[in-house]
Design an enzyme around this catalytic site. Structure first.
Site, PDB file in Angstrom:
ATOM      1  N   LYS A 158      14.193   3.698   3.509  1.00  0.00           N
ATOM      2  CA  LYS A 158      13.849   3.529   2.210  1.00  0.00           C
ATOM      3  C   LYS A 158      13.299   4.819   1.863  1.00  0.00           C
ATOM      4  O   LYS A 158      12.495   5.486   2.549  1.00  0.00           O
ATOM      5  CB  LYS A 158      12.609   2.534   2.090  1.00  0.00           C
ATOM      6  N   ALA A 207       2.397  -1.739   4.242  1.00  0.00           N
ATOM      7  CA  ALA A 207       2.853  -0.543   3.660  1.00  0.00           C
ATOM      8  C   ALA A 207       4.041  -0.896   2.810  1.00  0.00           C
ATOM      9  O   ALA A 207       5.114  -1.397   3.214  1.00  0.00           O
ATOM     10  CB  ALA A 207       3.356   0.482   4.904  1.00  0.00           C
ATOM     11  N   CYS A 208       3.998  -0.223   1.535  1.00  0.00           N
ATOM     12  CA  CYS A 208       4.920  -0.476   0.626  1.00  0.00           C
ATOM     13  C   CYS A 208       6.101   0.019   1.140  1.00  0.00           C
ATOM     14  O   CYS A 208       7.385  -0.689   1.001  1.00  0.00           O
ATOM     15  CB  CYS A 208       4.630   0.416  -0.573  1.00  0.00           C
ATOM     16  N   PHE A 209       6.337   1.185   2.047  1.00  0.00           N
ATOM     17  CA  PHE A 209       7.753   1.817   2.242  1.00  0.00           C
ATOM     18  C   PHE A 209       8.194   1.102   3.416  1.00  0.00           C
ATOM     19  O   PHE A 209       9.395   1.410   3.939  1.00  0.00           O
ATOM     20  CB  PHE A 209       7.685   3.151   2.661  1.00  0.00           C
ATOM     21  N   ALA A 264       0.717  -1.319  -0.069  1.00  0.00           N
ATOM     22  CA  ALA A 264       0.127   0.165   0.122  1.00  0.00           C
ATOM     23  C   ALA A 264       0.909   1.221   0.107  1.00  0.00           C
ATOM     24  O   ALA A 264       1.782   1.371   0.820  1.00  0.00           O
ATOM     25  CB  ALA A 264      -0.845   0.200   1.099  1.00  0.00           C
TER      26      ALA A 264
END
Length: 220
Positions: free
Chosen positions: A102, A86-88, A24
């Protein structure tokens, strides 16, 4: 789940599904990039990882112009069973890291002889807001935003210009502003209306029966 649907709706945030999949991302105070190219010929004649690395170098050079020293990180072998939403919070192949955290998240898809790689460069990312929307805690120590990495606010148009410079230098090209042709604009509208605006696609990753029956032919 029901939580993210209700929170997203209450916050007035649109919910979309990326064709590349992945975690996400809160697209809010950020810049996104997209690279589309033909496979099998320069500059994208290599595999997925090689393409990630080349585009990462272009982004690295762009960020350097903004005073941010970001480095592409080598792909990790294996993956954790407990994958964060979460993507991050995840680090993929040759994604960019600043201060050990990141900074740029990217994803790539390859279909019908072409590639799409796109990603997010968060200018300002509030971990507590992201956690509230996801309905799960996020580990803010894993990621950083551009303003934090450079120690001050930045005009988003400067981010755009820096990234353009980075891509021009890396790929030895001159980028020019373009616009969609009439047929491209029509095709984009068809895809938006009959695929990407469809909750069947957003929730289930497939075009619904209504779209398949009434809409024009669009890729599934």
């Amino acid at each position: 789940g029901s939580h993210d649907a209700s929170v997203v709706s209450r916050e007035g945030i649109g919910l979309v599904r990326r064709p590349t999949g992945g975690g996400a991302v809160l697209h809010e105070f950020e810049r996104t990039y997209a690279v589309i190219g033909a496979l099998g010929i320069p500059p994208f004649s290599g595999g997925v990882i090689a393409t990630y690395l080349t585009i990462a170098e272009a982004l690295r050079r762009g960020l350097m112009r903004l005073g941010v020293a970001a480095i592409p990180v080598e792909p990790m072998r294996g993956s954790s069973r407990d994958t964060p939403a979460a993507c991050f919070e995840r680090l993929g192949a040759w994604e960019l890291v600043a201060n050990g955290r990141k900074l740029v998240g990217s994803a790539q898809a390859r279909r019908r002889g072409a590639l799409l790689q796109h990603g997010s460069i968060p200018i300002r990312l509030d971990p507590s807001r992201l956690a509230a929307i996801l309905g799960a805690p996020v580990d803010a120590s894993r990621f950083i935003d551009l303003e934090s990495a450079r120690g001050g606010a930045i005009d988003p148009t400067l981010v755009d210009a820096a990234c353009v410079d980075g891509f021009e230098e890396t790929f030895d090209v001159r980028l020019v502003h373009g616009s969609l042709t009439e047929s491209e604009a029509l095709r984009a509208a068809e895809l938006r209306c009959w695929k990407y605006d469809s909750m069947a696609w957003t929730r289930g990753g497939a075009i619904g029966p209504r779209e398949a029956r009434w809409g024009p032919a669009v890729p599934r």
